[in-house]
Design a protein around this motif. Sequence first.
Motif, PDB file in Angstrom:
ATOM      1  N   GLU A 104       0.854  -1.181   0.000  1.00 28.61           N
ATOM      2  CA  GLU A 104       0.000   0.000   0.000  1.00 28.61           C
ATOM      3  C   GLU A 104       0.892   1.234   0.000  1.00 28.61           C
ATOM      4  O   GLU A 104       1.986   1.202   0.568  1.00 28.61           O
ATOM      5  CB  GLU A 104      -0.892   0.025   1.251  1.00 28.61           C
ATOM      6  N   THR A 105       0.433   2.306  -0.606  1.00 28.82           N
ATOM      7  CA  THR A 105       1.164   3.566  -0.572  1.00 28.82           C
ATOM      8  C   THR A 105       0.454   4.487   0.401  1.00 28.82           C
ATOM      9  O   THR A 105      -0.755   4.636   0.369  1.00 28.82           O
ATOM     10  CB  THR A 105       1.230   4.213  -1.974  1.00 28.82           C
ATOM     11  N   ALA A 106       1.241   5.084   1.285  1.00 25.31           N
ATOM     12  CA  ALA A 106       0.710   5.994   2.301  1.00 25.31           C
ATOM     13  C   ALA A 106       1.568   7.252   2.325  1.00 25.31           C
ATOM     14  O   ALA A 106       2.646   7.298   1.739  1.00 25.31           O
ATOM     15  CB  ALA A 106       0.715   5.325   3.667  1.00 25.31           C
ATOM     16  N   CYS A 107       1.083   8.277   2.998  1.00 25.33           N
ATOM     17  CA  CYS A 107       1.841   9.506   3.186  1.00 25.33           C
ATOM     18  C   CYS A 107       2.700   9.343   4.428  1.00 25.33           C
ATOM     19  O   CYS A 107       2.173   9.263   5.548  1.00 25.33           O
ATOM     20  CB  CYS A 107       0.902  10.703   3.342  1.00 25.33           C
ATOM     21  N   ALA A 108       4.010   9.306   4.263  1.00 24.80           N
ATOM     22  CA  ALA A 108       4.922   9.143   5.398  1.00 24.80           C
ATOM     23  C   ALA A 108       4.872  10.346   6.324  1.00 24.80           C
ATOM     24  O   ALA A 108       5.022  10.213   7.535  1.00 24.80           O
ATOM     25  CB  ALA A 108       6.345   8.930   4.896  1.00 24.80           C
ATOM     26  N   THR A 109       4.619  11.515   5.778  1.00 28.77           N
ATOM     27  CA  THR A 109       4.604  12.748   6.570  1.00 28.77           C
ATOM     28  C   THR A 109       3.475  12.767   7.586  1.00 28.77           C
ATOM     29  O   THR A 109       3.663  13.204   8.720  1.00 28.77           O
ATOM     30  CB  THR A 109       4.485  13.972   5.640  1.00 28.77           C
ATOM     31  N   TRP A 129      -2.507   7.692   0.341  1.00 22.80           N
ATOM     32  CA  TRP A 129      -1.887   8.477  -0.726  1.00 22.80           C
ATOM     33  C   TRP A 129      -2.811   8.458  -1.919  1.00 22.80           C
ATOM     34  O   TRP A 129      -3.355   7.400  -2.227  1.00 22.80           O
ATOM     35  CB  TRP A 129      -0.528   7.882  -1.100  1.00 22.80           C
ATOM     36  N   PRO A 130      -3.055   9.546  -2.634  1.00 25.13           N
ATOM     37  CA  PRO A 130      -2.462  10.858  -2.388  1.00 25.13           C
ATOM     38  C   PRO A 130      -3.013  11.472  -1.110  1.00 25.13           C
ATOM     39  O   PRO A 130      -4.189  11.310  -0.773  1.00 25.13           O
ATOM     40  CB  PRO A 130      -2.844  11.683  -3.604  1.00 25.13           C
TER      41      PRO A 130
END
Length: 143
Positions: A104-109, A129-130
């Motif tokens: 999965e892609t997530a926002c690390a920030t 993400w986005p």
Amino acid sequence: MTVSARTNTPDRVNPDGSKTITTKRACNGCGQLLGDITNSELAAAIAGSPLPDVRRECPQCGPTAPEPVCIPVTLVAGDMLCLEFECDHDSVEPGSYCTEVREETACATHSTSVAAEHGFDEVTHAEPWPCRAGGEAREPSRA
């Protein structure tokens, strides 16, 4: 402004006279030491990836620091036994994840994590993400 909640492990002198230190994280703006580096920051540094902007954690820079840039990160998700290669599911090849594990892609920030005993951070909240939490988004890149 976010107040720093980082652990700040002091250096210690061992019985043999050697010294044990913990790597520290400095503010992106003024360079003030903020506390111990996180596992994810250390992994990013080793991989040559940019470190997240931590100016908002700094007592000096925090009040005027801009919202940090959103940085995508690829996470693996699934049952803990599967993530640790301890499950009894069929895998494609030795040392690879079974079919029960997904990326999965997530926002690390804007995601949060805690250090886990296996050496990797365990994500406690993954901002999708986005990212819609705020900050300028950076396109995903593969190292």
